[in-house]
Design a protein around this motif. Sequence first.
Motif, PDB file in Angstrom:
ATOM      1  N   GLU A  82       0.746  -1.231  -0.131  1.00 16.72           N
ATOM      2  CA  GLU A  82      -0.275   0.028   0.107  1.00 16.72           C
ATOM      3  C   GLU A  82       0.894   1.332   0.069  1.00 16.72           C
ATOM      4  N   HIS A  83       2.283   0.907   0.258  1.00 16.54           N
ATOM      5  CA  HIS A  83       2.954   2.328   0.251  1.00 16.54           C
ATOM      6  C   HIS A  83       3.959   2.409  -1.150  1.00 16.54           C
ATOM      7  N   GLY A  84       3.519   1.449  -2.113  1.00 15.94           N
ATOM      8  CA  GLY A  84       4.228   1.574  -3.152  1.00 15.94           C
ATOM      9  C   GLY A  84       5.445   0.279  -3.090  1.00 15.94           C
ATOM     10  N   LEU A  85       6.484   0.461  -3.912  1.00 11.80           N
ATOM     11  CA  LEU A  85       7.484  -0.451  -4.284  1.00 11.80           C
ATOM     12  C   LEU A  85       8.510  -0.733  -3.044  1.00 11.80           C
ATOM     13  N   VAL A  86       8.658  -1.954  -2.715  1.00  6.76           N
ATOM     14  CA  VAL A  86       9.611  -2.147  -1.753  1.00  6.76           C
ATOM     15  C   VAL A  86      10.625  -3.207  -2.245  1.00  6.76           C
ATOM     16  N   PRO A  87      11.732  -2.514  -2.967  1.00  5.61           N
ATOM     17  CA  PRO A  87      12.601  -3.419  -3.710  1.00  5.61           C
ATOM     18  C   PRO A  87      13.463  -4.738  -2.780  1.00  5.61           C
ATOM     19  N   GLU A  88      13.639  -5.818  -3.517  1.00  7.77           N
ATOM     20  CA  GLU A  88      14.391  -6.999  -2.642  1.00  7.77           C
ATOM     21  C   GLU A  88      15.667  -7.062  -3.644  1.00  7.77           C
ATOM     22  N   SER A  89      15.768  -6.826  -4.829  1.00  8.57           N
ATOM     23  CA  SER A  89      16.947  -7.019  -5.749  1.00  8.57           C
ATOM     24  C   SER A  89      17.002  -6.261  -6.883  1.00  8.57           C
ATOM     25  N   PHE A  90      18.320  -5.875  -7.213  1.00  7.63           N
ATOM     26  CA  PHE A  90      18.356  -5.197  -8.673  1.00  7.63           C
ATOM     27  C   PHE A  90      19.952  -5.941  -9.030  1.00  7.63           C
ATOM     28  N   ALA A  91      19.699  -6.164 -10.576  1.00 14.07           N
ATOM     29  CA  ALA A  91      21.048  -6.726 -11.188  1.00 14.07           C
ATOM     30  C   ALA A  91      21.157  -5.887 -12.703  1.00 14.07           C
ATOM     31  N   GLU A  92      22.379  -5.905 -13.046  1.00 14.02           N
ATOM     32  CA  GLU A  92      22.707  -5.128 -14.224  1.00 14.02           C
ATOM     33  C   GLU A  92      23.623  -6.348 -15.039  1.00 14.02           C
ATOM     34  N   TYR A  93      23.294  -6.588 -16.252  1.00 16.11           N
ATOM     35  CA  TYR A  93      23.693  -7.594 -17.231  1.00 16.11           C
ATOM     36  C   TYR A  93      24.437  -7.002 -18.559  1.00 16.11           C
ATOM     37  N   ARG A  94      25.328  -7.547 -18.925  1.00 11.63           N
ATOM     38  CA  ARG A  94      25.838  -6.953 -20.400  1.00 11.63           C
ATOM     39  C   ARG A  94      26.025  -8.237 -21.271  1.00 11.63           C
ATOM     40  N   GLY A  95      25.397  -8.071 -22.597  1.00 10.35           N
ATOM     41  CA  GLY A  95      25.417  -8.916 -23.410  1.00 10.35           C
ATOM     42  C   GLY A  95      24.951 -10.241 -23.251  1.00 10.35           C
ATOM     43  N   GLY A  96      25.435 -11.187 -23.246  1.00  9.23           N
ATOM     44  CA  GLY A  96      24.747 -12.418 -22.971  1.00  9.23           C
ATOM     45  C   GLY A  96      25.244 -13.039 -21.433  1.00  9.23           C
ATOM     46  N   ASP A  97      25.741 -12.370 -20.680  1.00 14.76           N
ATOM     47  CA  ASP A  97      26.270 -12.654 -19.138  1.00 14.76           C
ATOM     48  C   ASP A  97      25.246 -13.353 -18.351  1.00 14.76           C
ATOM     49  N   LYS A  98      25.538 -14.333 -17.659  1.00  9.14           N
ATOM     50  CA  LYS A  98      24.559 -15.198 -16.897  1.00  9.14           C
ATOM     51  C   LYS A  98      24.887 -14.392 -15.486  1.00  9.14           C
ATOM     52  N   VAL A  99      25.814 -13.899 -15.267  1.00 13.72           N
ATOM     53  CA  VAL A  99      26.187 -13.290 -13.982  1.00 13.72           C
ATOM     54  C   VAL A  99      25.985 -11.751 -14.002  1.00 13.72           C
ATOM     55  N   PRO A 100      25.529 -11.277 -13.003  1.00 14.59           N
ATOM     56  CA  PRO A 100      25.545  -9.737 -13.035  1.00 14.59           C
ATOM     57  C   PRO A 100      26.878  -9.074 -13.177  1.00 14.59           C
ATOM     58  N   ARG A 101      26.891  -7.955 -13.705  1.00 16.08           N
ATOM     59  CA  ARG A 101      28.226  -7.034 -13.485  1.00 16.08           C
ATOM     60  C   ARG A 101      28.280  -6.429 -12.062  1.00 16.08           C
ATOM     61  N   VAL A 102      27.008  -5.830 -11.794  1.00 13.85           N
ATOM     62  CA  VAL A 102      26.838  -5.362 -10.450  1.00 13.85           C
ATOM     63  C   VAL A 102      25.271  -5.594  -9.961  1.00 13.85           C
ATOM     64  N   ARG A 103      25.293  -5.419  -8.749  1.00 11.75           N
ATOM     65  CA  ARG A 103      23.751  -6.067  -8.222  1.00 11.75           C
ATOM     66  C   ARG A 103      23.641  -5.406  -6.921  1.00 11.75           C
ATOM     67  N   ALA A 104      22.399  -5.158  -6.366  1.00  9.19           N
ATOM     68  CA  ALA A 104      22.029  -4.604  -4.889  1.00  9.19           C
ATOM     69  C   ALA A 104      20.899  -5.629  -4.355  1.00  9.19           C
ATOM     70  N   GLU A 105      21.260  -5.964  -2.927  1.00 13.61           N
ATOM     71  CA  GLU A 105      20.289  -6.855  -2.438  1.00 13.61           C
ATOM     72  C   GLU A 105      19.675  -6.473  -1.065  1.00 13.61           C
ATOM     73  N   PHE A 106      18.532  -6.136  -1.062  1.00 12.09           N
ATOM     74  CA  PHE A 106      17.836  -5.364   0.095  1.00 12.09           C
ATOM     75  C   PHE A 106      17.598  -6.294   1.199  1.00 12.09           C
ATOM     76  N   ASP A 107      18.106  -5.956   2.513  1.00 10.62           N
ATOM     77  CA  ASP A 107      17.820  -6.834   3.453  1.00 10.62           C
ATOM     78  C   ASP A 107      16.936  -5.744   4.471  1.00 10.62           C
ATOM     79  N   TRP A 108      15.553  -5.670   4.648  1.00 13.24           N
ATOM     80  CA  TRP A 108      14.795  -4.937   5.290  1.00 13.24           C
ATOM     81  C   TRP A 108      14.598  -5.280   6.713  1.00 13.24           C
ATOM     82  N   GLU A 109      14.902  -6.509   6.972  1.00 12.73           N
ATOM     83  CA  GLU A 109      15.253  -6.824   8.699  1.00 12.73           C
ATOM     84  C   GLU A 109      16.188  -6.415   9.140  1.00 12.73           C
TER      85      GLU A 109
END
Length: 232
Positions: A82-109
């Motif tokens: 009800e307050h909008g988006l609560v992010p849990e994960s974000f990742a950036e990939y290049r080309g056909g990469d399977k592993v992200p170049r960078v990422r962010a993981e959110f631990d709200w606890e």
Amino acid sequence: MTLSRTLLGLSLALAPLAGALAAELPAQALITYDVLYGEGQFKVGRAEQRWQVQAGRYELHTELVPLLGPRVRYVSRGRLTEHGLVPESFAEYRGGDKVPRVRAEFDWERLQVLYGRPDEARSATLERGAQDVNALAFQLAWLREQAKGPVQVATGKKVARYSFNGGTRTQVTVNGRQTEAQQWRSAEGPDRTEIWVAPQLGNLPVRVIRVDDDKELRLIARQVQLGPARNP
């Protein structure tokens, strides 16, 4: 200024407020953008955003397809409340990469965000209303007139704070016809970001403008396809 770096500065929105009345966001949407560069607004590629909500969770895929160079993909996942988006994960990939170049993981606890390259993780304290850079425009669209800054933003490469003001109404052309849009703009300075959302098109971002060291990049929506509207 690369397309990938610029996109990381593009989609900035504002922090949620307790008790804010949420706008409806579509359960599914596909936005197709032209990517323009410089004062002459030369087309340098295209971008697609795929948004989906199911069982109170959202997922956003953004792909940049430049005329030259590899494709860049951004993936955001989280909860829609009800307050909008609560992010849990974000990742950036290049080309056909399977592993992200960078990422962010959110631990709200623990109120911690882990970010950076997989082999070089950093951490920062999470602030209320924090967002990931890919999905921030959707948070602004959710809050509409009740959006206020500043907001903590995790890009995968850094964690920063941004402020916006605006809500100015204007007209844009999408799907071959005129529609109303609300324009939000960051504080003046060497860098500037503008995000325009269209209430009649699911409150989705239809124009994003990024000025960085006098270099300008624009994402201009030419087509928006909507699924059925749904609240969480």
